[in-house]
Design a protein around this motif. Structure first.
Motif, short mmCIF file in Angstrom:
data_model
loop_
_atom_site.label_atom_id
_atom_site.label_comp_id
_atom_site.label_asym_id
_atom_site.label_seq_id
_atom_site.Cartn_x
_atom_site.Cartn_y
_atom_site.Cartn_z
N LYS A 1 0.83 -1.21 0.00
CA LYS A 1 0.00 0.00 0.00
C LYS A 1 0.85 1.25 0.00
O LYS A 1 0.53 2.25 -0.68
N TYR A 2 1.95 1.21 0.75
CA TYR A 2 2.81 2.39 0.85
C TYR A 2 3.95 2.38 -0.17
O TYR A 2 4.83 3.23 -0.13
N GLY A 3 3.92 1.39 -1.07
CA GLY A 3 4.84 1.40 -2.19
C GLY A 3 6.23 0.91 -1.92
O GLY A 3 7.20 1.39 -2.52
N VAL A 4 6.38 -0.07 -1.02
CA VAL A 4 7.69 -0.62 -0.74
C VAL A 4 7.61 -2.14 -0.68
O VAL A 4 6.67 -2.71 -0.12
N GLU A 5 8.58 -2.79 -1.32
CA GLU A 5 8.64 -4.26 -1.30
C GLU A 5 9.45 -4.70 -0.09
O GLU A 5 10.58 -4.25 0.12
N VAL A 6 8.87 -5.59 0.71
CA VAL A 6 9.53 -6.03 1.94
C VAL A 6 9.57 -7.56 1.98
O VAL A 6 8.57 -8.23 1.73
N VAL A 7 10.73 -8.09 2.30
CA VAL A 7 10.90 -9.53 2.54
C VAL A 7 11.05 -9.72 4.04
O VAL A 7 11.92 -9.10 4.67
N VAL A 8 10.21 -10.56 4.62
CA VAL A 8 10.21 -10.80 6.07
C VAL A 8 10.79 -12.18 6.34
O VAL A 8 10.35 -13.17 5.74
N THR A 9 11.78 -12.26 7.24
CA THR A 9 12.44 -13.54 7.51
C THR A 9 12.48 -13.86 9.00
O THR A 9 12.70 -12.98 9.83
N LYS A 10 12.26 -15.13 9.31
CA LYS A 10 12.34 -15.60 10.69
C LYS A 10 13.81 -15.85 11.05
O LYS A 10 14.51 -16.55 10.32
N GLU A 11 14.25 -15.29 12.19
CA GLU A 11 15.63 -15.45 12.63
C GLU A 11 15.68 -16.31 13.89
O GLU A 11 14.69 -16.46 14.60
N SER A 12 16.86 -16.86 14.18
CA SER A 12 16.97 -17.88 15.22
C SER A 12 17.21 -17.33 16.62
O SER A 12 16.89 -17.98 17.61
N SER A 13 17.81 -16.15 16.73
CA SER A 13 18.14 -15.61 18.05
C SER A 13 18.35 -14.11 17.95
O SER A 13 18.53 -13.55 16.86
N TRP A 14 18.38 -13.45 19.11
CA TRP A 14 18.63 -12.01 19.10
C TRP A 14 20.06 -11.70 18.66
O TRP A 14 20.31 -10.68 18.02
N ALA A 15 20.99 -12.58 18.99
CA ALA A 15 22.37 -12.38 18.54
C ALA A 15 22.44 -12.43 17.02
O ALA A 15 23.20 -11.68 16.38
N ASN A 16 21.64 -13.29 16.43
CA ASN A 16 21.55 -13.41 14.98
C ASN A 16 20.98 -12.12 14.37
O ASN A 16 21.49 -11.61 13.37
N ILE A 17 19.95 -11.58 15.01
CA ILE A 17 19.37 -10.30 14.58
C ILE A 17 20.44 -9.20 14.65
O ILE A 17 20.62 -8.42 13.71
N GLY B 1 16.57 -4.14 8.66
CA GLY B 1 15.97 -3.82 9.94
C GLY B 1 15.34 -5.06 10.54
O GLY B 1 15.34 -6.14 9.94
N ALA B 2 14.79 -4.91 11.75
CA ALA B 2 14.22 -6.07 12.43
C ALA B 2 13.35 -5.68 13.60
O ALA B 2 13.49 -4.59 14.17
N HIS B 3 12.46 -6.58 13.95
CA HIS B 3 11.75 -6.62 15.23
C HIS B 3 12.83 -6.91 16.26
O HIS B 3 13.58 -7.88 16.14
N CYS B 4 12.97 -6.06 17.28
CA CYS B 4 14.15 -6.15 18.13
C CYS B 4 13.85 -5.67 19.55
O CYS B 4 13.01 -4.79 19.76
N LEU B 5 14.52 -6.25 20.53
CA LEU B 5 14.47 -5.76 21.90
C LEU B 5 14.84 -4.29 21.91
O LEU B 5 15.90 -3.92 21.38
N TYR B 6 14.01 -3.45 22.51
CA TYR B 6 14.27 -2.01 22.41
C TYR B 6 15.61 -1.63 23.04
O TYR B 6 16.26 -0.66 22.62
N SER B 7 16.05 -2.38 24.04
CA SER B 7 17.30 -2.03 24.72
C SER B 7 18.54 -2.62 24.06
O SER B 7 19.67 -2.28 24.43
#
Length: 408
Positions: free
Chosen positions: A60-76, A87-93
């Motif tokens: 809708k906002y005109g951007v192609e995004v690939v979403v991937t499942k990662e194994s750990s926060w260290a991996n992120i 970018g990523a879903h991530c612990l804010y701290s």
């Protein structure tokens, strides 16, 4: 002849400069056409990114995004820093943990674009504690742990990343309960592996996001001792964290991503949409957990386990927007997290709190996006606050005063 050679040199220099400019422009245009790569960890609070994808909001906002499942926060962490993920879903701290050297190479920069949610984490204890300590019975935790230590048995708790949110909620819970943190062992386990490790007896308790607290209850191997919102109502939890170069060179795409995720957050805060969200994120490509467990805790209905019945949260369960109160990335919360690193011995000296928060939080960008979507920007940043259970006042303008009186 000398003048002619000088002219030729000047022409060559101009030509080379023009070629560099053209190649750079082509490179930047090509980069703008690349899909944005966003990672996530299998947790309920990955919902804003997953649902932005599933609802077609990125398109809708005109951007192609690939979403991937990662194994750990260290991996992120590693993939965001190297640019393998934009970018990523991530612990804010996490960005502050990494930058200060607690959870990564000191000086490494991960940028916070916006917050994704508040609340919705939990501390789960093994059924070995069932009947000895119940829901929110903080005064009973210490005697039970002390008894096990006296029996010369090691007590082990797990969290998901050093200096991450789950680590901070666990350590604050221990402090409130009066536990000596040096007397117990604290280990790092990726979120999806918590339940399996509890099942084989690798730890006595853990702090992690949903649905893994609810799954432990459903499988009969653990019970909810406390939810994170009982420790701190509306605490910051996950953020959209991005690669620094991506935030600078593809700002337009980042704005589009943020708008899509903001709309997903608004959609998720409508209770009527949460059943649909639970069914989608519960699928194998995402969280891979029972949809009923995800849905119940998303709706604030907590089966506590250990014959404790159900706790119903009406206004302090997992929230994703709350009229814009959730999504604003506050520098005061960054300073609070870094003060915990000093409090709990991760850092020997106080870092330059404000300078680090200013460096890593893209607050101006967030405000631009929020205003363009007519989302209210809160005006409470850098004001003193207290946690729900620990009434000690934290003034982000004077962390040193807080550290003088707070319990370790």
């Amino acid at each position: 002849m000398k003048k002619s050679n000088q002219q030729l040199t000047t022409i060559k220099t101009l030509f080379l400069g023009l070629m560099v400019l053209i190649l750079t422009s082509f490179s930047e245009v090509a980069a703008q056409n690349d899909p944005v790569r966003l990672g996530f960890i299998p947790l309920t609070d990955c919902s804003p990114i997953v649902m932005a994808k599933e609802l077609g909001l990125f398109k809708k906002y005109g951007v192609e995004v690939v979403v991937t499942k990662e194994s750990s926060w260290a991996n992120i962490r590693d993939k965001v820093l190297t640019g393998e993920l934009d970018g990523a879903h991530c612990l804010y701290s996490m960005p502050f943990s990494v930058y200060t050297g607690v959870g990564g190479k000191a000086g490494s920069e991960m940028m916070i674009a916006m917050m994704l949610n508040v609340n919705g984490q939990a501390i789960t204890l093994s059924n070995d504690f069932c009947g000895k300590v119940g829901f929110k019975q903080m005064n009973k935790v210490t005697p039970v742990v002390a008894a096990k230590l006296k029996a010369e048995k090691e007590v082990t708790f797990a969290m998901t990343f050093p200096g991450g949110t789950h680590d901070l909620w666990l350590r604050n819970w221990m402090s409130i309960a009066g536990l000596n943190q040096k007397a117990v062992k604290i280990i790092t386990i990726p979120p999806p592996q918590m339940v399996a490790n509890m099942k084989v007896g690798n730890m006595d308790g853990y702090c992690v996001g949903e649905p893994w607290g609810g799954v432990a209850v459903k499988q009969g191997i653990g019970f909810t001792q406390i939810a994170s919102q009982d420790i701190w109502k509306d605490h910051p939890e996950k953020a959209l964290v991005v690669n620094k170069e991506f935030s600078e060179k593809r700002r337009t795409d980042l704005v589009k991503v943020m708008k899509a995720i903001m709309e997903a957050c608004i959609w998720l805060d409508n209770p009527a949409n949460r059943k649909k969200a639970a069914a989608i994120i519960g699928k194998a490509p995402y969280v891979n957990a029972p949809a009923d467990v995800i849905e119940n805790r998303l709706m604030g209905n907590y089966d506590l386990g250990c014959n404790q019945g159900t706790e119903v949260y009406s206004n302090d369960y997992m929230l994703f927007h709350k009229g814009g109160m959730v999504n604003y990335p506050r520098k005061s919360y960054a300073i609070w997290a870094m003060a915990q690193y000093v409090r709990f011995g991760y850092l020997k000296e106080a870092p330059n709190y404000k300078a680090i928060a200013d460096k890593l939080i893209l607050q101006d960008l967030y405000e631009e996006v929020a205003k363009s979507m007519k989302v209210k920007v809160p005006n409470d940043d850098m004001k003193p606050f207290s946690l729900t259970m620990d009434k000690t006042v934290f003034d982000p303008n004077n962390p040193a005063a807080y550290l003088k009186v707070v319990k370790r």
